[in-house]
Each structure stands twice: as C-alpha cells, then as structure tokens.
Design a protein around this motif. Structure first.
Motif, PDB file in Angstrom:
ATOM      1  N   GLY A 341      40.871 -34.364  24.267  1.00 56.70           N
ATOM      2  CA  GLY A 341      40.099 -33.201  24.684  1.00 56.70           C
ATOM      3  C   GLY A 341      38.939 -32.851  23.780  1.00 56.70           C
ATOM      4  O   GLY A 341      38.076 -32.045  24.159  1.00 56.70           O
ATOM      5  N   LEU A 342      38.866 -33.428  22.588  1.00 58.68           N
ATOM      6  CA  LEU A 342      37.734 -33.160  21.700  1.00 58.68           C
ATOM      7  C   LEU A 342      36.454 -33.777  22.262  1.00 58.68           C
ATOM      8  O   LEU A 342      36.476 -34.856  22.851  1.00 58.68           O
ATOM      9  CB  LEU A 342      37.988 -33.739  20.308  1.00 58.68           C
ATOM     10  CG  LEU A 342      38.951 -33.002  19.377  1.00 58.68           C
ATOM     11  CD1 LEU A 342      39.032 -33.749  18.054  1.00 58.68           C
ATOM     12  CD2 LEU A 342      38.514 -31.568  19.143  1.00 58.68           C
ATOM     13  N   THR A 343      35.359 -33.110  22.062  1.00 59.20           N
ATOM     14  CA  THR A 343      34.067 -33.664  22.466  1.00 59.20           C
ATOM     15  C   THR A 343      33.221 -33.910  21.226  1.00 59.20           C
ATOM     16  O   THR A 343      33.373 -33.243  20.207  1.00 59.20           O
ATOM     17  CB  THR A 343      33.315 -32.704  23.411  1.00 59.20           C
ATOM     18  OG1 THR A 343      33.127 -31.445  22.743  1.00 59.20           O
ATOM     19  CG2 THR A 343      34.094 -32.477  24.697  1.00 59.20           C
ATOM     20  N   GLY A 344      32.350 -34.915  21.330  1.00 54.44           N
ATOM     21  CA  GLY A 344      31.400 -35.146  20.248  1.00 54.44           C
ATOM     22  C   GLY A 344      31.701 -36.318  19.353  1.00 54.44           C
ATOM     23  O   GLY A 344      31.082 -36.457  18.297  1.00 54.44           O
ATOM     24  N   PHE A 345      32.638 -37.188  19.753  1.00 52.89           N
ATOM     25  CA  PHE A 345      32.883 -38.372  18.920  1.00 52.89           C
ATOM     26  C   PHE A 345      33.165 -39.581  19.807  1.00 52.89           C
ATOM     27  O   PHE A 345      33.632 -39.464  20.942  1.00 52.89           O
ATOM     28  CB  PHE A 345      34.046 -38.145  17.959  1.00 52.89           C
ATOM     29  CG  PHE A 345      35.409 -38.415  18.559  1.00 52.89           C
ATOM     30  CD1 PHE A 345      36.022 -39.659  18.409  1.00 52.89           C
ATOM     31  CD2 PHE A 345      36.065 -37.435  19.298  1.00 52.89           C
ATOM     32  CE1 PHE A 345      37.260 -39.908  18.971  1.00 52.89           C
ATOM     33  CE2 PHE A 345      37.304 -37.674  19.861  1.00 52.89           C
ATOM     34  CZ  PHE A 345      37.906 -38.918  19.702  1.00 52.89           C
ATOM     35  N   THR A 346      32.864 -40.757  19.252  1.00 53.82           N
ATOM     36  CA  THR A 346      33.194 -42.036  19.875  1.00 53.82           C
ATOM     37  C   THR A 346      33.652 -42.965  18.754  1.00 53.82           C
ATOM     38  O   THR A 346      33.094 -42.932  17.651  1.00 53.82           O
ATOM     39  CB  THR A 346      31.979 -42.661  20.583  1.00 53.82           C
ATOM     40  OG1 THR A 346      31.429 -41.711  21.495  1.00 53.82           O
ATOM     41  CG2 THR A 346      32.378 -43.923  21.346  1.00 53.82           C
ATOM     42  N   ALA A 347      34.662 -43.787  19.026  1.00 50.04           N
ATOM     43  CA  ALA A 347      35.223 -44.640  17.975  1.00 50.04           C
ATOM     44  C   ALA A 347      35.377 -46.082  18.451  1.00 50.04           C
ATOM     45  O   ALA A 347      35.618 -46.341  19.641  1.00 50.04           O
ATOM     46  CB  ALA A 347      36.579 -44.109  17.516  1.00 50.04           C
ATOM     47  N   LEU A 348      35.229 -46.983  17.509  1.00 51.27           N
ATOM     48  CA  LEU A 348      35.493 -48.405  17.704  1.00 51.27           C
ATOM     49  C   LEU A 348      36.414 -48.864  16.587  1.00 51.27           C
ATOM     50  O   LEU A 348      36.180 -48.547  15.415  1.00 51.27           O
ATOM     51  CB  LEU A 348      34.190 -49.216  17.657  1.00 51.27           C
ATOM     52  CG  LEU A 348      34.314 -50.743  17.498  1.00 51.27           C
ATOM     53  CD1 LEU A 348      34.966 -51.380  18.721  1.00 51.27           C
ATOM     54  CD2 LEU A 348      32.938 -51.369  17.241  1.00 51.27           C
ATOM     55  N   ALA A 349      37.447 -49.609  16.936  1.00 53.02           N
ATOM     56  CA  ALA A 349      38.271 -50.305  15.945  1.00 53.02           C
ATOM     57  C   ALA A 349      38.439 -51.729  16.434  1.00 53.02           C
ATOM     58  O   ALA A 349      38.720 -51.954  17.614  1.00 53.02           O
ATOM     59  CB  ALA A 349      39.626 -49.629  15.776  1.00 53.02           C
ATOM     60  N   ALA A 350      38.266 -52.683  15.519  1.00 54.76           N
ATOM     61  CA  ALA A 350      38.298 -54.088  15.932  1.00 54.76           C
ATOM     62  C   ALA A 350      38.659 -54.971  14.750  1.00 54.76           C
ATOM     63  O   ALA A 350      38.363 -54.647  13.599  1.00 54.76           O
ATOM     64  CB  ALA A 350      36.942 -54.502  16.501  1.00 54.76           C
ATOM     65  N   ASP A 351      39.280 -56.092  15.054  1.00 55.41           N
ATOM     66  CA  ASP A 351      39.542 -57.101  14.032  1.00 55.41           C
ATOM     67  C   ASP A 351      38.288 -57.944  13.875  1.00 55.41           C
ATOM     68  O   ASP A 351      37.716 -58.419  14.862  1.00 55.41           O
ATOM     69  CB  ASP A 351      40.719 -57.983  14.450  1.00 55.41           C
ATOM     70  CG  ASP A 351      41.279 -58.789  13.287  1.00 55.41           C
ATOM     71  OD1 ASP A 351      40.467 -59.298  12.485  1.00 55.41           O
ATOM     72  OD2 ASP A 351      42.503 -58.913  13.179  1.00 55.41           O
ATOM     73  N   THR A 352      37.863 -58.146  12.648  1.00 53.35           N
ATOM     74  CA  THR A 352      36.589 -58.832  12.408  1.00 53.35           C
ATOM     75  C   THR A 352      36.620 -60.317  12.754  1.00 53.35           C
ATOM     76  O   THR A 352      35.572 -60.964  12.777  1.00 53.35           O
ATOM     77  CB  THR A 352      36.161 -58.675  10.939  1.00 53.35           C
ATOM     78  OG1 THR A 352      37.247 -59.074  10.078  1.00 53.35           O
ATOM     79  CG2 THR A 352      35.779 -57.227  10.648  1.00 53.35           C
TER      80      THR A 352
END
Length: 419
Positions: A341-352
């Motif tokens: 429900g939070l607004t104002g963020f986007t995230a990426l997590a990934a194995d390099t």
C-alpha cells in the motif's frame, strides 16, 4: 502497473554493477608475471568462461588448461577447454570436469605457473567425492545444505571436508608450481577461501567446526558423511605446499555496488550503500529494508528522498514449501508484503549472474501495489511466500527480471528507488 521509467532506472544501475565486474576490466590490472615455464589456466564458476577468454586475449602467449561453468554459460576460448556442468545440484559432468582440472595441474614443475580463475558457483560445478563416496553422496549433502538456510561460510566449511578438490586441494595437486588465484567474490566479506569452497585457497575451518555447524544448523547429513568429516582433516593454510601462492580478489559486490551508486548520482539520484555483506533469511532481510523504506517515505529519515538504497551480500532461504523461486524473488515478495500500500518506491533485486534459484530469471521488480495486484489476480501473497513460491507470484504479474547470463557473479544486487 510498475512505472517503466523507474524500471529503466533500476536496470541501468544493475547494468553498471555488471559492467564493473566485466572480465576484461577486472583482469587487465591483475595479471601475474609470466613464468619461465608454461602457463596452465584452471577455473570454475558461473562467470569463469568469460574470464578465461579475456585472460587468453590479455596474456598474449599460448596457454593451456580447462575451466568448468554452468550449462548455457560457456564462451569459446582459443586453447583453454571450457566444460559445462550442472548448478546448483552437481551432476556427472561436474565429476568429469573436476578430474580434468586435477589432471591439468599434475606433473608441473617449479618454473610453471597455474592461474586459477574462480567465481561463485564453482563449488557445485566441482563435485569430487573422496574415496568411498559417490556423486549421490555429494548431491545429498548439497541438497541438505541448500535446504538448511545456513550461510555460505557454514556450507563451505562442511563441503570442503567432503571433497578431493575443494579446501585448497587443487592447489596442492599443482605443487611445486606457482599458483595465482584471481577471484571474483560472491560471498559476504570477500573471503577468498569461501568462493567456490576454495579449490586453491585453504582456510582454518577444521573438522570440529564443520561438525559443530552440522549440529547447530540441524543439517540432515548422513551418518557416513559425518564420520568421514570426523576422520579426515582438510588441508591447513600453513602447509608448505601453499607457500608463495598469490591470491587476489579482482571483483566483488562492493566494487559493483559502488559503480551502481556512481551511476545513480550521474542520473541525478543520491545513492546510499547500506552494505555489501548482508546475510540472513531473505524474507527477514526484506522486513529490515521495508522498515527503512517506510521511514524514508513517511519521515524523510534516516535519509532524504529522493534516494536509492543499495545493498548486496547473500541471503538464504530455508525451504518449507514446494514452490519455485530464488532468494532474490523471495526477498522481493516479502518486501512487497511489508510495504503493501505504500506509494513512492520501486525496487529491484537480482542475482548478478543472471539466474536466481533454478529458473531463468535473475530477480524481479516490485512497488507498493505489488501485493494488491496479486490479490486482484486471485493470489494470496502470504500463502505464496509460505510455499517459497515467489517465482509464481512475479510470473503471474509479468514482473520477472530476466537479463540472461551476465558473465560474472558478485552476489545479490538490491536497489530500492524512493521518490
């Protein structure tokens, strides 16, 4: 729907992190002196074929040797043989590769040079069960370790005691040749002996520590393997066979995260590097990241928005369900629930290395509406997390991140853009 500009920004940072660990870039300033005798290149890991090809190009003289990488990760070399084997569960091709590496360094003299190119993933690619054990024993041990949730340091302390090549044994087989290990670190703290269970770099973890780790982490190790560990010590770093060896960490999570931070600043967003050595359960680490994201969004502390929070390391997943996914997608699903429900963020997590777990994605993207979108599609985010089925969640949303094999491996990459 995720903001395409935010996704593009985060992908740009991931690309910057990968570029910083590019094979030619990291080797160029770290080549050893050329020997009087011959040069033999050995190596293992998910990014080793690219390192081997770059080494041949930079070395400028004929070399020989053999390296092993994961299926689908090979790059052609001029003279170095590139073998492929299974990861994360060892297979018979890995057995063949381990023997080939040991054979390639046998019979060398003091004027010869062995260059060991080691990257993350090499441990599973080099099964070499000791006398009296089989590939099935090593596979069973590997499955138990992966399911335990134990950190990589614990896994490697155990693995090296059940091998003919790990824990410095490959370097011992090369004696009296000089050995130079050029390591791309995928472990928290960049301890060289921990990368790929240290085929050329021993450590001080003894039998008692390995047995204590099995007990304290409640790892389901068969009795005959426990007995083997009890009665067969691993090589000691003080052994004269390791005298004069050179060990250099040429790429790491820290260097890649610093490159991503620099790229973010060029794009106008201040970057905060939280840590390059975060360990722990992926879903619990996500809760910490989520609490920090909420604090920035709602109170503008401890950092001011806009900013991007960067972190690395290697989280773990204790398997409790039968779902699909890796530690990065599990981190993200937990983060989506934490920040629902939070607004104002986007995230990426990934194995390099380009692969998270056993599927073909490196990770995924989320924002504050991810959990809500899952519910709209008829999925319960918490139930999916309980089943370790994060891949199914992001596949349903179309939010998987799949760059393909990157040619390197410097552990997890996490970036949270806060507007």
């Amino acid at each position: 729907m995720l903001d395409p500009d935010d996704k593009a920004f985060l992908t740009d940072l991931f690309d910057a992190a990968i570029t910083a660990a590019n094979a030619e870039t990291v080797l160029r300033g770290n080549l050893p002196e050329k020997p009087k005798g011959k040069t033999v290149v050995v190596g293992a890991g998910k990014g080793v074929a690219q390192l081997a090809a770059a080494f041949e190009e930079l070395w400028g003289e004929p070399v020989e040797g053999v390296v092993v990488t994961r299926y689908g990760y090979a790059t052609p070399c001029q003279n170095i043989r590139v073998l492929e084997a299974a990861h994360p569960v060892p297979d018979a091709a890995g057995l063949v590769a381990a023997v080939a590496l040991l054979d390639s360094v046998s019979g060398l003299g003091a004027d010869d040079l062995v260059v060991a190119l080691i990257t993350g993933g090499g441990s599973a690619l080099l099964p070499a069960p000791p006398d009296g054990m089989t590939l099935e024993d090593e596979q069973q041990l590997n499955d138990a370790l992966l399911a335990s949730g134990a950190p990589i340091s614990v896994m490697n302390a155990i693995r090296k005691h059940v091998s003919r090549i790990k824990g410095g044994r490959l370097a011992m087989a090369a004696f009296p040749a000089q050995v130079v290990s050029l390591i791309v670190s995928d472990v928290p703290g960049d301890v060289p002996s921990q990368v790929a269970s240290g085929p050329t770099v021993p450590d001080d973890a003894d039998q008692a520590q390995a047995l204590a780790a099995i007990s304290s982490w409640n790892i389901d190790v068969p009795v005959h393997i426990v007995e083997h560990i009890r009665t067969n010590p691993a090589p000691s770093p003080s052994d004269p066979a390791f005298g004069g060896h050179q060990v250099d960490v040429v790429a790491s999570a820290r260097l890649s995260l610093e490159a991503a931070a620099a790229r973010a600043r060029v794009l106008g967003i201040p970057a905060v590097l939280l840590s390059d050595a975060i360990e722990g359960e992926a879903r619990e680490v996500a809760k910490m990241h989520g609490a920090m994201t909420r604090e920035v969004l709602m109170r503008n502390q401890p950092f001011s928005a806009p900013c991007v929070l960067l972190s690395g390391g290697e989280t773990t997943v204790t398997l409790k369900g039968a779902g699909r996914g890796g530690r990065n997608t599990e981190f993200l699903l937990s983060l989506a629930i934490t920040c629902d429900g939070l607004t104002g963020f986007t995230a990426l997590a990934a194995d390099t290395d380009g692969i998270d777990g056993s599927e073909d994605n490196a990770g995924a993207f989320i924002d504050g509406q991810t959990a809500g979108r899952l519910r709209t599609l008829g999925h319960d985010p918490s139930a999916l997390l309980a089943q370790n089925d994060a891949w199914a969640a992001f596949d349903a949303l179309g939010d998987l991140f799949s760059p393909g094999p990157t040619g390197t491996n410097v552990n997890d990459f996490r970036a949270i853009l806060i507007k």
